[in-house]
Design a protein around this motif. Sequence first.
Motif, short mmCIF file in Angstrom:
data_model
loop_
_atom_site.label_atom_id
_atom_site.label_comp_id
_atom_site.label_asym_id
_atom_site.label_seq_id
_atom_site.Cartn_x
_atom_site.Cartn_y
_atom_site.Cartn_z
N ASP A 278 36.16 38.69 38.54
CA ASP A 278 37.26 37.80 38.90
C ASP A 278 36.83 36.33 38.79
N PHE A 279 35.61 36.02 39.23
CA PHE A 279 35.11 34.65 39.15
C PHE A 279 34.96 34.23 37.68
N TRP B 279 41.96 42.90 45.52
CA TRP B 279 42.34 42.46 46.86
C TRP B 279 42.81 43.56 47.80
N ALA B 280 43.40 44.63 47.30
CA ALA B 280 44.08 45.63 48.14
C ALA B 280 43.24 46.17 49.30
N PRO B 281 41.97 46.52 49.09
CA PRO B 281 41.21 47.05 50.24
C PRO B 281 41.07 46.01 51.37
N HIS C 231 39.04 28.63 47.18
CA HIS C 231 40.23 27.91 47.65
C HIS C 231 41.48 28.45 46.94
N ALA C 232 41.35 28.71 45.66
CA ALA C 232 42.49 29.21 44.87
C ALA C 232 42.95 30.60 45.33
N GLY C 233 42.04 31.39 45.90
CA GLY C 233 42.39 32.74 46.34
C GLY C 233 42.73 32.85 47.82
N ARG D 185 43.35 32.61 39.09
CA ARG D 185 42.74 33.49 40.09
C ARG D 185 43.67 34.65 40.36
N ASP D 186 43.11 35.82 40.54
CA ASP D 186 43.90 36.98 40.97
C ASP D 186 44.39 36.70 42.38
N THR D 187 45.70 36.54 42.54
CA THR D 187 46.28 36.32 43.87
C THR D 187 47.30 37.40 44.22
#
Length: 175
Positions: A36-37, A55-57, A90-92, A46-48
């Motif tokens: 992701d980075f 992110w789900a977990p 910050h973006a995430g 960014r994956d949001t």
Amino acid sequence: MPQSVPTFDELLDSAVTSAVHLEMRDAYGVASEAEDFARWHEIGQRDTDPGSAYWAPWTALVRRTVARGVSVRRARIVSEPVSDYIRYEHAGTVVNLGAGEDVRWLARRRASDLALPGNDFWLIDGTVVRWNHFTGAGASGGGEISTDPAVAKLCADAFEAVWARGTPHDEYKID
């Protein structure tokens, strides 16, 4: 005999009133974020998506923790100007907020007179400290648990001092 280190699910699932997290590094290099980075660094996106595999977990864990009435707060001490990694974080952070965390940022220069522990940590209910150890390159170096009341007080006092000076995420602007 060393205490076993619970998973983050076990740790947050054990919380009754509070879970606070203090981050003090300007860069992390944990394997689970590498793809992701790299994507963010390459294309600036960014994956949001809170439901994504990335992110789900975490969002599920925070949501169920907050749903039980547990306050989940995260404070980040950062050097300014910020590193690329901090820009990425910050973006995430919108996802952390959406899951129910409260997040604040503190410029490192404003933390100079604070007594801070030597490592990032989670503090659960003011009594259980989970130290997050990292290598020099930012990879996870494992965790460690402490239930020593003096250590918990050090962490609680440090976190609250950072929190009091910190800027809420929505107000913290990165140039």
